[in-house]
Design a protein around this motif. Structure first.
Motif, short mmCIF file in Angstrom:
data_model
loop_
_atom_site.label_atom_id
_atom_site.label_comp_id
_atom_site.label_asym_id
_atom_site.label_seq_id
_atom_site.Cartn_x
_atom_site.Cartn_y
_atom_site.Cartn_z
N GLY A 159 40.21 65.39 47.50
CA GLY A 159 39.90 63.96 47.40
C GLY A 159 40.83 63.13 48.29
N ASN A 160 42.11 63.46 48.28
CA ASN A 160 43.06 62.74 49.13
C ASN A 160 42.75 62.95 50.61
N ALA A 161 42.42 64.21 50.96
CA ALA A 161 42.14 64.52 52.36
C ALA A 161 40.92 63.71 52.85
N VAL A 162 40.00 63.42 51.92
CA VAL A 162 38.83 62.60 52.27
C VAL A 162 39.23 61.12 52.33
N LYS A 163 39.98 60.69 51.29
CA LYS A 163 40.36 59.27 51.18
C LYS A 163 41.22 58.79 52.33
N TYR A 164 42.22 59.62 52.69
CA TYR A 164 43.16 59.17 53.72
C TYR A 164 42.75 59.75 55.07
N ASN A 165 41.49 59.45 55.41
CA ASN A 165 40.95 59.99 56.64
C ASN A 165 40.27 58.87 57.43
N VAL A 191 44.92 60.20 58.41
CA VAL A 191 45.94 59.22 58.82
C VAL A 191 47.36 59.78 58.83
N GLY A 192 47.60 60.90 58.09
CA GLY A 192 48.93 61.49 58.05
C GLY A 192 49.90 60.70 57.18
N ILE A 193 51.08 61.28 56.97
CA ILE A 193 52.08 60.66 56.07
C ILE A 193 53.38 60.47 56.85
N ARG A 207 52.90 55.39 46.46
CA ARG A 207 51.81 55.34 47.43
C ARG A 207 52.34 54.83 48.75
N VAL A 208 51.93 55.46 49.84
CA VAL A 208 52.41 55.01 51.15
C VAL A 208 51.83 53.63 51.43
N ASP A 209 50.52 53.52 51.25
CA ASP A 209 49.84 52.26 51.51
C ASP A 209 49.12 51.85 50.23
N GLY A 218 42.57 54.83 43.99
CA GLY A 218 43.72 55.70 43.72
C GLY A 218 44.62 55.13 42.63
N THR A 219 45.36 56.03 41.98
CA THR A 219 46.26 55.58 40.91
C THR A 219 47.72 55.86 41.27
N GLY A 220 47.93 56.67 42.30
CA GLY A 220 49.31 57.04 42.64
C GLY A 220 49.82 58.16 41.75
N GLY A 222 47.87 61.19 41.35
CA GLY A 222 47.20 62.46 41.69
C GLY A 222 48.16 63.58 42.06
N LEU A 223 49.04 63.32 43.02
CA LEU A 223 49.92 64.39 43.49
C LEU A 223 50.98 64.75 42.45
N SER A 224 51.32 63.78 41.61
CA SER A 224 52.26 64.09 40.54
C SER A 224 51.62 65.08 39.56
N ILE A 225 50.32 64.86 39.30
CA ILE A 225 49.58 65.78 38.44
C ILE A 225 49.50 67.16 39.09
N GLY A 246 47.43 64.03 60.84
CA GLY A 246 46.84 64.73 59.70
C GLY A 246 47.88 65.40 58.83
N SER A 247 47.38 66.04 57.78
CA SER A 247 48.28 66.64 56.79
C SER A 247 47.76 68.00 56.37
N GLU A 248 48.70 68.82 55.90
CA GLU A 248 48.29 70.10 55.30
C GLU A 248 49.11 70.34 54.03
N PHE A 249 48.40 70.58 52.94
CA PHE A 249 49.05 70.92 51.68
C PHE A 249 48.79 72.41 51.42
N VAL A 250 49.84 73.15 51.09
CA VAL A 250 49.68 74.58 50.80
C VAL A 250 50.17 74.85 49.38
P1 ADP Z 1 46.71 58.08 45.16
O1 ADP Z 1 46.03 57.86 43.87
O2 ADP Z 1 47.32 56.84 45.71
O3 ADP Z 1 45.86 58.82 46.14
P2 ADP Z 1 48.45 60.45 45.08
O4 ADP Z 1 49.56 60.74 44.14
O5 ADP Z 1 47.30 61.40 45.08
O6 ADP Z 1 47.99 58.97 44.78
O7 ADP Z 1 49.05 60.38 46.55
C1 ADP Z 1 50.20 59.59 46.79
C2 ADP Z 1 50.16 58.99 48.18
O8 ADP Z 1 50.34 60.03 49.16
C3 ADP Z 1 48.86 58.33 48.54
O9 ADP Z 1 48.81 56.99 48.11
C4 ADP Z 1 48.86 58.43 50.07
O10 ADP Z 1 49.61 57.38 50.61
C5 ADP Z 1 49.61 59.73 50.34
N1 ADP Z 1 48.69 60.87 50.61
C6 ADP Z 1 48.31 61.82 49.74
N2 ADP Z 1 47.50 62.73 50.34
C7 ADP Z 1 47.36 62.34 51.62
C8 ADP Z 1 46.66 62.86 52.77
N3 ADP Z 1 45.94 63.97 52.72
N4 ADP Z 1 46.78 62.16 53.94
C9 ADP Z 1 47.54 61.04 54.02
N5 ADP Z 1 48.20 60.50 52.98
C10 ADP Z 1 48.14 61.14 51.80
#
Ligand code: ADP
Length: 258
Positions: A159-165, A191-193, A207-209, A218-220, A222-225, A246-250
């Motif tokens: 979902g993040n990879a789609v959202k931040y694209n 968009v990358g981080i 959240r970055v943005d 977004g709730t900020g 997701g990644l904490s979960i 771009g980004s890569e999560f492993v």
């Molecule tokens: P959110 O609900 O804001 O998506 P997350 O905890 O999932 O919260 O992610 C935290 C922040 O990390 C996001 O707000 C975004 O700024 C950044 N982020 C996460 N995944 C990506 C990604 N694939 N590309 C760019 N930025 C990302």
């Protein structure tokens, strides 16, 4: 050297103990601070949609909005904010369940390829709206895990990879088995981080943005979960990212632990 070496031993032990106590107290204090911050952030995040809902509801109730399209638009906004709130509450509950480890967690054999198909199906409208393409390459592997945990983990990362694209952007999901471990990669050319945010993105509510995240629902959290879930299975997660590229999560999860 002291003529009474045993006294030195006692003194060292006492010092060691007091250092342990100090560290323990500092940890408790830090945890307390994190909890307080969490509650204050959560309340703030919940207040925002409530304020909007109240505002639109009052306008509708006042009867001054005669235009039917406008009425519908306001009702739509109320619904959108309510959906946001539900998402936020679900995320908060998920974190709390993962942290307390109280709830019984049902483990089953989860077929990841089937799960990924489901997830991509549910992300389709969002991906289509953003003109983002998702590619899946998954070995037919099974992992002993809680299905909801696996769904959350992949939904958040993909979902993040789609959202931040960007329009025309791509997402590549690759899942492999290696040495009794599941290795899952989620890569995007979005968009990358920024580098200085890389170790903060796993923090709750970070959240970055903020504007972009909020606009995308977004709730900020997701990644904490995701991080909590990975920890639950004694796995690891790492991220590599370049701003504007771009980004890569492993994620690596052991497969033979039940
Ligand atoms: P959110 O609900 O804001 O998506 P997350 O905890 O999932 O919260 O992610 C935290 C922040 O990390 C996001 O707000 C975004 O700024 C950044 N982020 C996460 N995944 C990506 C990604 N694939 N590309 C760019 N930025 C990302």
């Amino acid at each position: 050297p002291s003529p009474y070496p045993e006294i030195n031993v006692i003194a060292d032990t006492t010092m060691e103990m007091s250092r342990d106590v100090e560290e323990y107290l500092a940890r408790i204090e830090k945890e307390k601070q994190i909890r307080q911050e969490f509650f204050s952030n959560a309340s703030h995040e919940l207040k925002t949609p409530i304020t909007s809902i109240q505002g639109y509801a009052e306008l509708l109730e006042g009867g001054l909005i005669r235009d039917e399209n406008m009425q519908r638009d306001f009702a739509g906004r109320i619904k959108k904010e309510a959906v946001r709130m539900t998402g936020l509450i679900n995320d908060i509950l998920m974190i709390s369940r993962l942290e307390t480890k109280e709830a019984e967690v049902v483990m089953t054999d989860v077929r990841i390829s089937v799960l990924l198909e489901e997830i991509v199906g549910s992300l389709k409208p969002q991906a289509a709206a953003g003109q983002v393409f998702i590619h899946i390459d998954c070995q037919p592997l099974m992992i002993r895990a809680n299905a909801q945990h696996m769904r959350e983990l992949f939904t958040n990362l993909i979902g993040n990879a789609v959202k931040y694209n960007r329009p025309g952007g791509q997402v590549w999901v690759n899942v492999r088995e290696a040495d009794h471990q599941m290795v899952a990669r989620v890569r995007d050319n979005g968009v990358g981080i920024p580098e200085d945010s890389l170790d903060r993105i796993f923090e709750r509510f970070y959240r970055v943005d903020k504007g972009r995240s909020r606009k995308q629902g977004g709730t900020g959290l997701g990644l904490s979960i995701v991080k909590h879930i990975v920890g639950y299975y004694h796995g690891t997660i790492r991220v590599e990212s370049k701003l504007d590229e771009g980004s890569e999560f492993v994620v690596i999860l052991p497969m033979d632990e039940t």
